[in-house]
Write a protein that holds these residues in place. Structure first.
Motif, PDB file in Angstrom:
ATOM      1  N   SER A  13       2.462  15.404 -21.872  1.00  0.00           N
ATOM      2  CA  SER A  13       1.209  14.909 -21.911  1.00  0.00           C
ATOM      3  C   SER A  13       0.366  14.986 -20.886  1.00  0.00           C
ATOM      4  O   SER A  13      -0.762  14.840 -20.437  1.00  0.00           O
ATOM      5  N   ALA A  14       1.036  14.812 -19.554  1.00  0.00           N
ATOM      6  CA  ALA A  14       0.361  14.631 -18.256  1.00  0.00           C
ATOM      7  C   ALA A  14      -0.503  15.819 -17.949  1.00  0.00           C
ATOM      8  O   ALA A  14      -0.255  17.097 -18.254  1.00  0.00           O
ATOM      9  N   ALA A  15      -1.668  15.305 -17.564  1.00  0.00           N
ATOM     10  CA  ALA A  15      -2.823  16.427 -17.398  1.00  0.00           C
ATOM     11  C   ALA A  15      -2.981  16.439 -15.847  1.00  0.00           C
ATOM     12  O   ALA A  15      -2.774  15.817 -15.100  1.00  0.00           O
ATOM     13  N   GLY A  16      -3.670  17.726 -15.582  1.00  0.00           N
ATOM     14  CA  GLY A  16      -4.492  17.861 -14.416  1.00  0.00           C
ATOM     15  C   GLY A  16      -3.265  18.120 -13.427  1.00  0.00           C
ATOM     16  O   GLY A  16      -2.176  18.870 -13.678  1.00  0.00           O
ATOM     17  N   GLU A  17      -3.474  17.676 -12.177  1.00  0.00           N
ATOM     18  CA  GLU A  17      -2.484  17.891 -11.041  1.00  0.00           C
ATOM     19  C   GLU A  17      -1.266  17.167 -11.444  1.00  0.00           C
ATOM     20  O   GLU A  17      -0.137  17.495 -10.556  1.00  0.00           O
ATOM     21  N   GLY A 138      -4.874  10.700 -15.545  1.00  0.00           N
ATOM     22  CA  GLY A 138      -5.679  11.659 -15.270  1.00  0.00           C
ATOM     23  C   GLY A 138      -6.067  12.666 -16.526  1.00  0.00           C
ATOM     24  O   GLY A 138      -5.390  12.938 -17.392  1.00  0.00           O
ATOM     25  N   ALA A 139      -7.324  12.773 -16.535  1.00  0.00           N
ATOM     26  CA  ALA A 139      -7.856  14.083 -17.442  1.00  0.00           C
ATOM     27  C   ALA A 139      -8.550  14.983 -16.692  1.00  0.00           C
ATOM     28  O   ALA A 139      -7.879  15.317 -15.482  1.00  0.00           O
ATOM     29  N   ARG A 140      -9.603  15.810 -17.363  1.00  0.00           N
ATOM     30  CA  ARG A 140     -10.206  16.814 -16.580  1.00  0.00           C
ATOM     31  C   ARG A 140     -11.133  16.062 -15.447  1.00  0.00           C
ATOM     32  O   ARG A 140     -11.228  14.911 -15.535  1.00  0.00           O
ATOM     33  N   LYS A 141     -11.414  16.962 -14.728  1.00  0.00           N
ATOM     34  CA  LYS A 141     -12.367  16.702 -13.507  1.00  0.00           C
ATOM     35  C   LYS A 141     -13.283  15.709 -13.674  1.00  0.00           C
ATOM     36  O   LYS A 141     -14.151  15.790 -14.803  1.00  0.00           O
ATOM     37  N   GLY A 142     -13.177  14.597 -13.027  1.00  0.00           N
ATOM     38  CA  GLY A 142     -14.266  13.219 -13.194  1.00  0.00           C
ATOM     39  C   GLY A 142     -14.080  12.493 -14.388  1.00  0.00           C
ATOM     40  O   GLY A 142     -14.888  11.521 -14.453  1.00  0.00           O
ATOM     41  N   ARG A 143     -12.908  12.662 -15.021  1.00  0.00           N
ATOM     42  CA  ARG A 143     -12.619  11.865 -16.324  1.00  0.00           C
ATOM     43  C   ARG A 143     -11.303  11.255 -16.187  1.00  0.00           C
ATOM     44  O   ARG A 143     -10.275  12.136 -15.489  1.00  0.00           O
ATOM     45  N   VAL A 144     -11.017  10.345 -16.774  1.00  0.00           N
ATOM     46  CA  VAL A 144      -9.598   9.573 -16.860  1.00  0.00           C
ATOM     47  C   VAL A 144      -9.406   9.143 -18.265  1.00  0.00           C
ATOM     48  O   VAL A 144     -10.331   8.765 -19.090  1.00  0.00           O
TER      49      VAL A 144
END
Length: 235
Positions: A13-17, A138-144
């Motif tokens: 499930s973990a996203a991004g970095e 974390g979600a995609r850039k600028g979002r959580v």
């Protein structure tokens, strides 16, 4: 229903970095849940290839397809998180459950961490009592993603309007990215295989409300349909 003693746990499930793939074999004996074997790798590719991690974990635990001891339940984290990671992990979970002839149960990150989060709220000793907990991932850039007991939502940080007059316990791998006055930042971040297994067994026994083992999509995918439309079908 007979007692579940062997659980295959999957989490992509973990996203991004923070992205990772995890597969673990968890044994339930009495009131104790313990990890027998675990495979975890960082990166988006690891989450997408979670089936390979699951095969390695099962082999290390001696729970393989031809072994006498096999998983009796497949537990998978259904979100919130990476669109591709959730799709891959939920599909892998469904495939293993079908092949083994066992149930598959989905849980959210917050559901897996619920006992620990509730305990942290109860033990909070700050000047101002906390309203409850928020799990921020974390979600995609600028979002959580923000999960509470009421549900999950995707938040654009630039548009976030924090609640006023309330203090919250804020946990998760992106806790510090959410502007929230009087937030009490917690070190609780990601559920362990044991916590995921506990939540799955609770759902299976009816102690958590029913939820399908399908990806919990709360943010639209980044891919968009071309402005000119899709290509015509081949002739």
């Amino acid at each position: 229903m007979s007692m579940i003693t062997r659980i295959l746990v999957l989490d992509g499930s973990a996203a991004g970095e923070s992205a990772f793939g995890l597969a673990a074999c968890v044994e339930h004996t009495g009131a104790r849940y313990s990890v027998v074997a675990c495979q975890k790798e960082a990166g988006k590719q690891a989450a997408e290839g979670i089936g390979l991690l699951a095969a390695k974990a099962l082999d290390a635990a001696g729970w393989g397809p031809i072994a006498l001891r096999k998983p009796q339940l497949v537990a998978v984290v259904v979100g919130p998180g990476s669109f591709t990671g959730l799709r891959a992990s939920c599909a892998t979970a469904a495939g293993y459950a079908l092949g083994l002839g066992v149930p598959v149960v989905g849980v959210t990150r917050g559901e897996a961490l619920l006992p620990e989060l509730e305990q942290a709220v109860a033990l909070h000793t700050g000047v101002k009592p906390v309203q409850g907990w928020m799990l921020v991932t974390g979600a995609r850039k600028g979002r959580v993603f923000v999960e509470t007991k009421q549900g999950v939502q995707a938040i654009a940080l630039a548009e976030w309007q924090p609640p006023t007059g309330q203090a919250w316990l804020v946990a998760g791998d992106a806790a510090e990215s959410l502007p929230l006055p009087e937030a009490q930042i917690s070190g609780i971040t990601t559920p362990t295989p044991e916590q995921i297994a506990v939540a799955a067994c609770a759902r299976l026994s009816g102690n958590l409300p029913a939820r399908e083992a399908l990806p919990l999509y709360v943010d639209p995918p980044e891919a968009k349909r071309p402005a000119a439309g899709l290509r015509a079908a081949p002739v």
